[in-house]
Design a protein around this motif. Structure first.
Motif, PDB file in Angstrom:
ATOM      1  N   LEU A 139       0.830  -1.206   0.000  1.00 42.88           N
ATOM      2  CA  LEU A 139       0.000   0.000   0.000  1.00 42.88           C
ATOM      3  C   LEU A 139       0.865   1.257   0.000  1.00 42.88           C
ATOM      4  CD1 LEU A 139      -2.824  -0.900   2.570  1.00 42.88           C
ATOM      5  CD2 LEU A 139      -3.084  -0.594   0.110  1.00 42.88           C
ATOM      6  N   ALA A 140       1.929   1.244   0.790  1.00 39.22           N
ATOM      7  CA  ALA A 140       2.794   2.417   0.892  1.00 39.22           C
ATOM      8  C   ALA A 140       3.501   2.716  -0.425  1.00 39.22           C
ATOM      9  CB  ALA A 140       3.824   2.209   2.010  1.00 39.22           C
ATOM     10  N   LEU A 141       4.039   1.691  -1.062  1.00 40.99           N
ATOM     11  CA  LEU A 141       4.747   1.897  -2.327  1.00 40.99           C
ATOM     12  C   LEU A 141       3.786   2.373  -3.416  1.00 40.99           C
ATOM     13  CD1 LEU A 141       7.168  -1.175  -2.387  1.00 40.99           C
ATOM     14  CD2 LEU A 141       7.675   1.181  -1.722  1.00 40.99           C
ATOM     15  N   ASN A 142       2.592   1.786  -3.429  1.00 38.88           N
ATOM     16  CA  ASN A 142       1.596   2.195  -4.414  1.00 38.88           C
ATOM     17  C   ASN A 142       1.169   3.643  -4.202  1.00 38.88           C
ATOM     18  OD1 ASN A 142      -1.543   2.254  -5.292  1.00 38.88           O
ATOM     19  ND2 ASN A 142      -0.401   0.847  -6.578  1.00 38.88           N
ATOM     20  N   ARG A 143       0.938   4.022  -2.963  1.00 38.55           N
ATOM     21  CA  ARG A 143       0.533   5.398  -2.666  1.00 38.55           C
ATOM     22  C   ARG A 143       1.677   6.374  -2.940  1.00 38.55           C
ATOM     23  NH1 ARG A 143      -3.538   8.154   0.142  1.00 38.55           N
ATOM     24  NH2 ARG A 143      -3.153  10.359  -0.329  1.00 38.55           N
TER      25      ARG A 143
END
Length: 258
Positions: free
Chosen positions: A143-147
């Protein structure tokens, strides 16, 4: 007298599981959602993987060797990095960023759990707890990398202007850290807030189904929830700190002509 524990291998139970999956697949086909194939493939893959995991864990627990337990957890971290690489596609070294972030969170969390006596150097204790930590950390890092990629894409002009004015990559990206971390932690924090009030988590439900007293089950659930919240927070913070400058470099290189 009827057993309180359901028989998951009975024909009726298997038919019920197939019916549940079939309902979701039919809804996808009816509404043209395009996820029916993924649902069926994921269910088949999960069945095979869990079956293999059962045999592997049975063998691993019989060995009772700490080195094997640690090696197994490391292998899980390396495999988890593959999923992070997909979500962080475009960020240089997304695989190793994911592995490093998960390793940091898992090592620190398990160390505290071992020191406090909540986890023991036994396969039946270390591997399930370690697997929960790694799995939740993997999802949060994805989620963090995508965001992070999304934020860089949206604010690229402003970030490049800051670089042109003399800011370093970390200085330019610093104001995005809190935004990315907060958004990545929303599922975990919301789950912690609502536990016991809106939903009964899996560990509590499983222990109660197995016959454990409800108070003991919820006590264990509280420990696990706090453990996972700490692990997810550590993994997300580590991933953002490691990936942010690289994400900006990738965005800048995409703007170069040719």
């Amino acid at each position: 007298m009827m057993s309180a524990t359901p028989n998951f291998y009975s024909p009726l139970a298997l038919a019920g599981l197939a019916g549940l999956l079939g309902t979701a697949w039919a809804l996808s086909v009816w509404q043209g959602l395009g996820v029916g194939k993924d649902l069926l493939w994921s269910a088949l893959r999960a069945t095979v993987q869990l079956g293999l995991m059962g045999f592997i864990l049975a063998w691993l627990f019989r060995q009772d060797q700490p080195a094997l337990l640690v090696s197994f957890l490391v292998l899980m971290m390396l495999l988890a990095g593959r999923f992070n690489r997909r979500r962080g596609a475009g960020i240089p070294h997304a695989y190793w960023i994911g592995v490093a972030s998960i390793a940091i969170a898992s090592t620190l969390t398990l160390a505290w759990m071992l020191i406090s006596g909540l986890v023991f150097w036994k396969g039946q204790s270390l591997v399930p707890i370690g697997g929960m930590i790694i799995g939740n950390a993997m999802n949060a890092v994805s989620l963090a990398l995508n965001r992070l990629r999304s934020e860089v894409d949206q604010r690229e002009d402003m970030l490049l202007a800051m670089l042109a004015l003399g800011a370093t990559e970390r200085q330019a990206m610093r104001h995005l850290y809190a935004t990315v971390v907060r958004s990545s932690l929303i599922p975990t924090i919301d789950s912690l807030k609502s536990v016991g009030m809106i939903h009964i988590p899996g560990i509590t439900a499983g222990m109660i189904l197995a016959g454990m007293a409800p108070v003991a089950a919820v006590s264990m659930q509280l420990v696990v929830m706090i453990m996972l919240t700490a692990a997810v927070s550590l993994s997300v913070a580590s991933a953002v700190l490691l990936a942010a400058p690289l994400a900006l470099r990738f965005g800048e290189s995409n703007r170069e002509p040719g």
